[in-house]
Design a protein around this motif. Structure first.
Motif, PDB file in Angstrom:
ATOM      1  N   VAL A  66       0.846  -1.203   0.000  1.00  0.00           N
ATOM      2  CA  VAL A  66       0.000   0.000   0.000  1.00  0.00           C
ATOM      3  C   VAL A  66       0.872   1.241   0.000  1.00  0.00           C
ATOM      4  O   VAL A  66       0.649   2.186  -0.770  1.00  0.00           O
ATOM      5  CB  VAL A  66      -0.928   0.020   1.238  1.00  0.00           C
ATOM      6  N   ASN A  67       1.899   1.257   0.852  1.00  0.00           N
ATOM      7  CA  ASN A  67       2.763   2.427   0.998  1.00  0.00           C
ATOM      8  C   ASN A  67       3.566   2.752  -0.255  1.00  0.00           C
ATOM      9  O   ASN A  67       4.093   3.859  -0.382  1.00  0.00           O
ATOM     10  CB  ASN A  67       3.750   2.219   2.153  1.00  0.00           C
ATOM     11  N   HIS A  68       3.670   1.799  -1.181  1.00  0.00           N
ATOM     12  CA  HIS A  68       4.445   2.010  -2.404  1.00  0.00           C
ATOM     13  C   HIS A  68       3.563   2.374  -3.590  1.00  0.00           C
ATOM     14  O   HIS A  68       4.068   2.536  -4.706  1.00  0.00           O
ATOM     15  CB  HIS A  68       5.262   0.757  -2.739  1.00  0.00           C
ATOM     16  N   VAL A 102       2.644  -0.175  19.997  1.00  0.00           N
ATOM     17  CA  VAL A 102       2.562   0.614  21.220  1.00  0.00           C
ATOM     18  C   VAL A 102       3.144   2.007  21.028  1.00  0.00           C
ATOM     19  O   VAL A 102       2.567   3.009  21.463  1.00  0.00           O
ATOM     20  CB  VAL A 102       3.280  -0.109  22.382  1.00  0.00           C
ATOM     21  N   ASP A 103       4.288   2.095  20.357  1.00  0.00           N
ATOM     22  CA  ASP A 103       4.937   3.400  20.164  1.00  0.00           C
ATOM     23  C   ASP A 103       4.085   4.315  19.293  1.00  0.00           C
ATOM     24  O   ASP A 103       3.940   5.511  19.582  1.00  0.00           O
ATOM     25  CB  ASP A 103       6.322   3.223  19.538  1.00  0.00           C
ATOM     26  N   LEU A 104       3.513   3.752  18.225  1.00  0.00           N
ATOM     27  CA  LEU A 104       2.662   4.539  17.330  1.00  0.00           C
ATOM     28  C   LEU A 104       1.418   5.019  18.069  1.00  0.00           C
ATOM     29  O   LEU A 104       0.996   6.177  17.931  1.00  0.00           O
ATOM     30  CB  LEU A 104       2.267   3.694  16.118  1.00  0.00           C
ATOM     31  N   VAL A 150       4.860   2.494   7.023  1.00  0.00           N
ATOM     32  CA  VAL A 150       5.705   3.601   6.572  1.00  0.00           C
ATOM     33  C   VAL A 150       6.937   3.672   7.462  1.00  0.00           C
ATOM     34  O   VAL A 150       6.908   3.289   8.639  1.00  0.00           O
ATOM     35  CB  VAL A 150       4.956   4.955   6.599  1.00  0.00           C
ATOM     36  N   LYS A 151       8.019   4.178   6.910  1.00  0.00           N
ATOM     37  CA  LYS A 151       9.263   4.276   7.664  1.00  0.00           C
ATOM     38  C   LYS A 151       9.083   5.206   8.863  1.00  0.00           C
ATOM     39  O   LYS A 151       8.214   6.069   8.878  1.00  0.00           O
ATOM     40  CB  LYS A 151      10.383   4.787   6.749  1.00  0.00           C
ATOM     41  N   HIS A 152       9.918   5.006   9.849  1.00  0.00           N
ATOM     42  CA  HIS A 152       9.795   5.723  11.119  1.00  0.00           C
ATOM     43  C   HIS A 152       9.696   7.238  10.922  1.00  0.00           C
ATOM     44  O   HIS A 152       8.890   7.912  11.569  1.00  0.00           O
ATOM     45  CB  HIS A 152      10.978   5.385  12.018  1.00  0.00           C
ATOM     46  N   GLU A 153      10.512   7.763  10.000  1.00  0.00           N
ATOM     47  CA  GLU A 153      10.516   9.218   9.800  1.00  0.00           C
ATOM     48  C   GLU A 153       9.221   9.720   9.160  1.00  0.00           C
ATOM     49  O   GLU A 153       8.918  10.915   9.209  1.00  0.00           O
ATOM     50  CB  GLU A 153      11.718   9.647   8.955  1.00  0.00           C
ATOM     51  N   GLN A 154       8.435   8.820   8.560  1.00  0.00           N
ATOM     52  CA  GLN A 154       7.157   9.213   7.958  1.00  0.00           C
ATOM     53  C   GLN A 154       5.977   9.042   8.911  1.00  0.00           C
ATOM     54  O   GLN A 154       4.873   9.481   8.609  1.00  0.00           O
ATOM     55  CB  GLN A 154       6.900   8.366   6.703  1.00  0.00           C
ATOM     56  N   GLN A 155       6.222   8.426  10.056  1.00  0.00           N
ATOM     57  CA  GLN A 155       5.124   8.160  10.974  1.00  0.00           C
ATOM     58  C   GLN A 155       4.482   9.436  11.500  1.00  0.00           C
ATOM     59  O   GLN A 155       3.263   9.500  11.672  1.00  0.00           O
ATOM     60  CB  GLN A 155       5.595   7.288  12.145  1.00  0.00           C
ATOM     61  N   ASN A 156       5.284  10.441  11.763  1.00  0.00           N
ATOM     62  CA  ASN A 156       4.726  11.691  12.274  1.00  0.00           C
ATOM     63  C   ASN A 156       3.782  12.321  11.256  1.00  0.00           C
ATOM     64  O   ASN A 156       2.744  12.885  11.632  1.00  0.00           O
ATOM     65  CB  ASN A 156       5.837  12.675  12.642  1.00  0.00           C
ATOM     66  N   PHE A 157       4.153  12.243   9.966  1.00  0.00           N
ATOM     67  CA  PHE A 157       3.269  12.775   8.925  1.00  0.00           C
ATOM     68  C   PHE A 157       1.974  11.978   8.858  1.00  0.00           C
ATOM     69  O   PHE A 157       0.885  12.548   8.746  1.00  0.00           O
ATOM     70  CB  PHE A 157       3.982  12.748   7.564  1.00  0.00           C
ATOM     71  N   TYR A 158       2.093  10.659   8.951  1.00  0.00           N
ATOM     72  CA  TYR A 158       0.917   9.780   8.964  1.00  0.00           C
ATOM     73  C   TYR A 158      -0.009  10.150  10.119  1.00  0.00           C
ATOM     74  O   TYR A 158      -1.221  10.326   9.940  1.00  0.00           O
ATOM     75  CB  TYR A 158       1.393   8.332   9.083  1.00  0.00           C
TER      76      TYR A 158
END
Length: 234
Positions: free
Chosen positions: A62-64, A145-147, A113-121
Motif C-alpha cells: 500500500v505504501n508504495h 505501542v509506540d505509534l 511507513v518508515k519511522h521518519e514518515q510516521q509523524n506525517f501519517y
C-alpha cells in the motif's frame, strides 16, 4: 455488550469497502471498525493488509502505491462477482459517511511507513478525525505501542485501545498505563475470565476480537466484556 462491525459487514460484503459499510445502515448497526494506512503520496485509505494482494486484483505494498494507482484496482470481485468494481475507500469518504449516518467508529492505526514518515501519517490522521461530528464515539487502536502512544499525545481526548495478539503479556496493566489506554483489545483465542476480571479491576474496558460464534459472544458478555469485534454484528 456492544457489537462492532469488523471492517464493516465483512461477512456479507468485501471488507473495508463502501458495500460493507453501507450494509450497516440498513441493518441498524451503529459501530464499525476499520484500518487506516497511507499511500505513497500521503493519502489515507482503509485497508487491513500491508499489501493489496489478498483483497484486490493488484499486488504490492500500500505504501508504495499512489492513491490514483490504488483506485484503478478492483477490491470487490475476490469476494463475489456482484461486488466487481468496488474501489479502495479513502478515510475522507468514511468520515463523511459516519457523519451522515451518526455512526461510531474504532480506527486501527496500521501502517508500515518508515519511522521518519510516521509523524506525517499521524498528523494526517489527526487532521481527518477532527472532521468527525462530536456526537460520534471514537476509539483509536493499534498493536504498535509506540505509534499508539505518539497518537495519544496528539489527540489525548480520544480514548485509545491497545491491541494484543496472542496471549496477554504479564505486564499488560503496566503497558496500558504507559500508553494511556482506556481499552484493551485482546485476541479471543486466548482470553480467560480471570484476565477479564483483572483488566476490569484496573478500570480497563475490554473489547475482544474477532468473535463470530454466538456461544462465545454470550460467554464473553457474562464475563463483563464491553464489546466484541465481529463479522456478524446482527
Amino acid at each position: 455488550m456492544q457489537k462492532i462491525a469488523h471492517r464493516g459487514i465483512s461477512a456479507q460484503a468485501p471488507e473495508n469497502t463502501r458495500a460493507a459499510f453501507e450494509k450497516m445502515v440498513n441493518l441498524g448497526v451503529d459501530w464499525l471498525e476499520t484500518d487506516i494506512d497511507m499511500t505513497s503520496d500521503g493519502q489515507l485509505v482503509l485497508i487491513h493488509d500491508s499489501k493489496v494482494d489478498r483483497t484486490s486484483n493488484g499486488n504490492g505494498l500500500v505504501n508504495h502505491n499512489s492513491l490514483l494507482g490504488l483506485q484503478k484496482l478492483d477490491f470487490g470481485q475476490w469476494f463475489g462477482d456482484e461486488f466487481t468494481d468496488e474501489r479502495i475507500v479513502t478515510l475522507q469518504w468514511l468520515i463523511d459517511f459516519i457523519n451522515a449516518h451518526a455512526l461510531n467508529v474504532n480506527f486501527e492505526l496500521k501502517t508500515e511507513v518508515k519511522h521518519e514518515q510516521q509523524n506525517f501519517y499521524l498528523m494526517r490522521v489527526h487532521q481527518s478525525l477532527h472532521q468527525l461530528n462530536q456526537t460520534s464515539q471514537v476509539i483509536v487502536s493499534s498493536f504498535d505501542v509506540d505509534l499508539l502512544k505518539k497518537y495519544h499525545e496528539l489527540m489525548p481526548k480520544i480514548p485509545i485501545g491497545l491491541l494484543i495478539e496472542g496471549e496477554l503479556p504479564n505486564n499488560i496493566i503496566e503497558l496500558a498505563k504507559n500508553v494511556g489506554a482506556t481499552y484493551i483489545h485482546p485476541d479471543v483465542t486466548y482470553m480467560t475470565e480471570e484476565q477479564v476480571k483483572l483488566l476490569l479491576s484496573h478500570d480497563l474496558q475490554v473489547n475482544v476480537w474477532t468473535v463470530n460464534e454466538a456461544v462465545v459472544a454470550k460467554k464473553l458478555q457474562k464475563w463483563g466484556v464491553h464489546a466484541i469485534f465481529t463479522d456478524f454484528p446482527v
